[in-house]
Enzyme design. Structure first.
Site, PDB file in Angstrom:
ATOM      1  N   CYS A   2     -70.853  10.201  51.373  1.00  0.00           N
ATOM      2  CA  CYS A   2     -71.796  10.696  52.376  1.00  0.00           C
ATOM      3  C   CYS A   2     -71.166  10.765  53.767  1.00  0.00           C
ATOM      4  CB  CYS A   2     -73.003   9.775  52.465  1.00  0.00           C
ATOM      5  SG  CYS A   2     -73.826   9.533  50.911  1.00  0.00           S
ATOM      6  N   ARG A  27     -64.955  14.920  52.296  1.00  0.00           N
ATOM      7  CA  ARG A  27     -65.314  13.625  51.727  1.00  0.00           C
ATOM      8  C   ARG A  27     -66.034  13.760  50.384  1.00  0.00           C
ATOM      9  NH1 ARG A  27     -65.689   9.676  56.069  1.00  0.00           N
ATOM     10  NH2 ARG A  27     -67.346   8.569  55.022  1.00  0.00           N
ATOM     11  N   TRP A  74     -73.656  12.344  48.874  1.00  0.00           N
ATOM     12  CA  TRP A  74     -73.008  12.192  47.566  1.00  0.00           C
ATOM     13  C   TRP A  74     -73.916  11.246  46.790  1.00  0.00           C
ATOM     14  CZ3 TRP A  74     -70.544   8.165  44.805  1.00  0.00           C
ATOM     15  CH2 TRP A  74     -69.683   8.580  43.778  1.00  0.00           C
ATOM     16  N   ASN A  99     -75.375   6.220  55.006  1.00  0.00           N
ATOM     17  CA  ASN A  99     -74.232   6.174  54.081  1.00  0.00           C
ATOM     18  C   ASN A  99     -74.122   4.735  53.602  1.00  0.00           C
ATOM     19  OD1 ASN A  99     -71.751   6.219  52.818  1.00  0.00           O
ATOM     20  ND2 ASN A  99     -70.565   6.455  54.702  1.00  0.00           N
ATOM     21  N   GLY A 100     -73.993   4.528  52.281  1.00  0.00           N
ATOM     22  CA  GLY A 100     -73.895   3.169  51.751  1.00  0.00           C
ATOM     23  C   GLY A 100     -74.991   2.928  50.735  1.00  0.00           C
ATOM     24  N   GLU A 479     -50.625   8.043  37.062  1.00  0.00           N
ATOM     25  CA  GLU A 479     -51.047   8.923  38.155  1.00  0.00           C
ATOM     26  C   GLU A 479     -51.131  10.374  37.669  1.00  0.00           C
ATOM     27  OE1 GLU A 479     -52.364   9.145  40.871  1.00  0.00           O
ATOM     28  OE2 GLU A 479     -51.614  10.923  41.895  1.00  0.00           O
ATOM     29  N   LYS A 483     -54.456  12.720  37.737  1.00  0.00           N
ATOM     30  CA  LYS A 483     -54.519  14.032  38.402  1.00  0.00           C
ATOM     31  C   LYS A 483     -55.074  15.065  37.437  1.00  0.00           C
ATOM     32  CE  LYS A 483     -54.176  13.469  41.983  1.00  0.00           C
ATOM     33  NZ  LYS A 483     -53.803  12.227  42.533  1.00  0.00           N
ATOM     34  N   GLU A 486     -58.972  14.361  36.614  1.00  0.00           N
ATOM     35  CA  GLU A 486     -59.939  14.556  37.698  1.00  0.00           C
ATOM     36  C   GLU A 486     -60.027  16.016  38.122  1.00  0.00           C
ATOM     37  OE1 GLU A 486     -59.018  12.371  41.274  1.00  0.00           O
ATOM     38  OE2 GLU A 486     -56.915  12.913  41.188  1.00  0.00           O
ATOM     39  N   HIS A 502     -47.321   0.205  19.723  1.00  0.00           N
ATOM     40  CA  HIS A 502     -48.240  -0.926  19.573  1.00  0.00           C
ATOM     41  C   HIS A 502     -49.702  -0.463  19.436  1.00  0.00           C
ATOM     42  CE1 HIS A 502     -44.994  -3.747  20.240  1.00  0.00           C
ATOM     43  NE2 HIS A 502     -44.626  -3.031  21.278  1.00  0.00           N
ATOM     44  N   LYS A 601     -64.018  11.982  48.553  1.00  0.00           N
ATOM     45  CA  LYS A 601     -62.695  11.720  49.123  1.00  0.00           C
ATOM     46  C   LYS A 601     -62.581  10.280  49.604  1.00  0.00           C
ATOM     47  CE  LYS A 601     -58.597  12.763  50.561  1.00  0.00           C
ATOM     48  NZ  LYS A 601     -57.587  12.724  49.491  1.00  0.00           N
TER      49      LYS A 601
HETATM   50  C1  F6R Z   1     -57.220  10.415  43.140  1.00  0.00           C
HETATM   51  C2  F6R Z   1     -57.640   9.867  44.426  1.00  0.00           C
HETATM   52  C3  F6R Z   1     -58.363   8.571  44.411  1.00  0.00           C
HETATM   53  C4  F6R Z   1     -58.006   7.748  45.653  1.00  0.00           C
HETATM   54  C5  F6R Z   1     -58.839   6.469  45.694  1.00  0.00           C
HETATM   55  C6  F6R Z   1     -58.442   5.576  46.851  1.00  0.00           C
HETATM   56  O1  F6R Z   1     -56.534  11.623  43.300  1.00  0.00           O
HETATM   57  O2  F6R Z   1     -57.430  10.461  45.454  1.00  0.00           O
HETATM   58  O3  F6R Z   1     -58.111   7.864  43.251  1.00  0.00           O
HETATM   59  O4  F6R Z   1     -56.648   7.443  45.606  1.00  0.00           O
HETATM   60  O5  F6R Z   1     -60.195   6.785  45.804  1.00  0.00           O
HETATM   61  O6  F6R Z   1     -58.625   6.211  48.075  1.00  0.00           O
HETATM   62  P1  F6R Z   1     -57.943   5.653  49.393  1.00  0.00           P
HETATM   63  O7  F6R Z   1     -56.466   5.774  49.206  1.00  0.00           O
HETATM   64  O8  F6R Z   1     -58.459   6.515  50.496  1.00  0.00           O
HETATM   65  O9  F6R Z   1     -58.356   4.224  49.528  1.00  0.00           O
END
Ligand code: F6R
Length: 606
Positions: A2, A27, A74, A99-100, A479, A483, A486, A502, A601
């Site tokens: 949010c 965000r 959000w 927000n929260g 990672e 990627k 998501e 295993h 974000k």
């Molecule tokens: C994945 C991604 C998230 C962030 C995670 C932490 O592509 O971007 O997994 O890495 O939400 O966010 P920060 O680094 O802002 O604490």
């Protein structure tokens, strides 16, 4: 997550609020709204979906007024609908954005409904509007009303409230969710971050937890929860490009992938002192006193910590634990073996990471915040800040912040190792020179889009994929899988290649895509044997590797090579084809690359 904005004293209030909301789009959100006070009455517009829908509604019938608040939501409590979109209005008098999460909202709602309050949404946030109505009805002035509301709510929040009873002000408060107040010439503003306000002012006051403030056109008055006035100094935030454009690229993510040579070079510059030596922003004595490190982070940032563990342990001989931030403080971990905590976060606002860092600080650990947003909460609270200089990252999926984090963590490992006498000057300088060459090599790897396109086309048909890596490439496999899932919504899992036999090897069936990461390091031959086992069972190997490692594998269905590099740096360089593969697969599938479904974000709720 949010986003909150507001303005008081600005004639085109709803227009500047809409602009500020656009700056917060990155965000993540699923609905939005703006409310103003016009002729003594509340005027409200809300829309589900993109801000373009709210924009359209505002064009059809503009909101007049010089005080207003806006929100991008959000969804947490209550589905995505106009009724659940913020702002929420109670008794046609009070409007709020939040927000929260208000954790005790059910109890409060039951109490208020019992005395006749009528609710219109399923959200936890709406209780705030009703609590203010109740407090104002009791004859309390704005500050006293706020204290009463704050005393009743539990949870994390940043909120703004306005009321026709006091049309010359906004009331705001924060606890664990970010909130910035912008001081303009004849108007004041509020925003979830300074980027939201960058088109209006650079002069910003950051609230601290449990602060509340009365925001008027001519200035802000800040108070602690008990009503004591407090001076939170205004800071001039760095000029921000604000609403960053796509620079001719199709998506922010594509642009940010291409910005990595700069992000790495600038981050390296931030970790180099005046004498040209790698620094960790601490004296050698301070570095020597570090005997154990716990790293707390979430998502992609967590995978960066896992790669850095290989570097810090191998170069500096310092034990490292990597903790998923959301698990760390609730586990009541024994912190005794560690004396230093590093919280790693692109946004510097991830609530889980912030709470984990606070837990470490409370347990007596020295804290280091490694963040990309210089004035974020984690940066402000940490004892020492290690900056990444990746610039604003707008695409929800992290790319340039990840490679910038790795760059800074490698510099930190080298500086620590030198201070501790674990490596000599010559070795430190060799690694430094290798890092200096990285932007050029990453630049070359960016030429791989065309080579990867047909591979992505094939991968986009898959229902599921595996990512394998060994050594420091194991976290990169995690990672890479993150990627892909998501962005393209294809199920993907990362495994340590040696772990396959295993259990996970049972997943392999004819044609299953197996994305394999390989470098010419000490575990290359063993990793290659693991890949052969997967291939022998029908796995379709997509090899992302250094040029000199290609001969190790003669059974891959596709090979994508990056230039040869010191094995220490291979995880950074191989991140590039992994990102491009996920990006192009998502483009093939036509998903929302910059704002994938359900994601935000900056994750400011637990
Ligand atoms: C994945 C991604 C998230 C962030 C995670 C932490 O592509 O971007 O997994 O890495 O939400 O966010 P920060 O680094 O802002 O604490």
């Amino acid at each position: 997550m949010c986003g909150i904005v507001g303005a008081v004293g600005h004639e085109q209030c709803s227009e500047v609020i809409l602009d500020a909301l656009k700056r917060l789009e990155y965000r993540g959100y699923d609905s939005s709204g703006i409310v103003t006070i016009n002729d003594g009455a509340i005027a409200l517009k809300r829309a589900v979906g993109k801000l373009a829908n709210l924009d359209k509604a505002l064009r059809a019938s503009p909101l007049i007024g010089d005080v207003g608040i806006g929100h991008t939501r959000w969804a947490t409590h209550g589905g995505v609908s106009t009724e659940n979109a913020h702002p929420h209005v109670a008794a046609d008098r009070v409007a709020i954005v939040h927000n929260g999460i208000i954790e005790n909202h059910r109890t409060i709602r039951r109490r208020l409904e019992a005395v006749g309050h009528k609710f219109f949404s399923d959200t936890d946030s709406e209780v705030l509007a009703h609590l203010f109505v109740e407090a104002l009805d009791a004859g309390l002035d704005p500050a006293a009303a706020t204290r009463r509301v704050l005393a009743e709510i539990d949870g994390a929040y940043a909120f703004a409230m306005m009321s026709i009873d006091h049309p010359d002000m906004l009331i705001v408060a924060r606890n664990a969710s970010p909130l910035a107040l912008g001081i303009g010439d004849a108007a004041c503003y509020i925003g979830s971050d300074a980027i939201a306000l960058s088109h209006l002012t650079r002069k910003v006051v950051y609230l601290e937890d449990h602060d509340y403030a009365l925001v008027r056109a001519d200035g802000v008055s800040v108070y602690q929860a008990d009503g004591t006035p407090v001076n939170r100094e205004a800071v001039m935030v760095a000029a921000s490009p604000g609403l960053v454009d796509k620079g001719g690229y199709r998506h922010y993510m594509e642009k940010e992938i291409h910005e990595q040579p700069d992000a790495i070079a600038h981050s390296l510059a931030a970790m180099t002192d005046e004498s040209g030596r790698l620094t960790a922003k601490m004296s050698d004595d301070e570095l020597r006193s570090i005997n154990g490190i716990v790293m707390v982070a979430a998502g992609t940032s967590h995978y960066a910590t896992q790669i850095a563990r290989y570097w810090i342990e191998a170069l500096a001989g310092v034990p490292v634990a990597c903790e998923v931030a959301s698990e760390y403080h609730y586990r009541q971990p024994v912190t005794a073996p560690y004396d230093t905590a590093i919280a790693i976060s692109q946004s510097g606002e991830s609530l889980d990471t912030m709470m984990a860092m606070r837990h470490a600080a409370k347990s007596g650990l020295k804290t280091i915040g490694l963040v990309n947003v210089a004035d974020s909460t984690i940066a402000r609270e940490a004892d020492t800040v290690l900056p990444t200089r990746a610039g604003p990252e707008i695409g929800v999926a992290s790319t340039k912040a990840f490679t910038a984090q790795l760059t800074v963590l490698l510099c930190f490992a080298v500086a620590l190792a030198r201070a501790k006498g674990q490596i000599d000057i010559a070795r430190a300088e060799t690694i430094h020179a290798e890092i200096q060459g990285l932007p050029r090599l990453v630049g070359k790897a960016l030429g791989l889009f065309d080579a990867i396109r047909p591979v992505a086309h094939q991968l986009s048909q898959a229902k599921s994929a595996l990512y394998l890596g060994r050594g420091a490439l194991y976290p990169l496999a995690l990672e890479g899988a993150l990627k892909l899932k998501e962005l393209s919504y294809i199920h993907a899992e990362g495994f340590a290649s040696g772990e396959m036999k295993h259990g996970p090897i049972a997943l392999i069936e004819d044609g299953l895509p197996v994305v394999a990461l390989l470098a010419a390091d000490t575990v290359m031959t063993k990793a290659s044997s693991n890949l052969r086992e997967a291939s022998a069972r029908g796995g379709k190997i997509i090899l992302l590797c250094e040029a000199r490692a290609t001969d190790e594998v003669d059974y891959a269905s596709a090979v994508v090579t990056v230039p040869d590099v010191d094995p220490l740096l291979a995880p950074i360089l191989l991140a590039i084809p992994a990102q491009i593969l996920a990006y192009l697969t998502a483009v093939e599938k036509g998903t929302d690359v910059d704002q994938p479904r359900n994601l935000a974000k900056s994750v400011t709720v637990e």
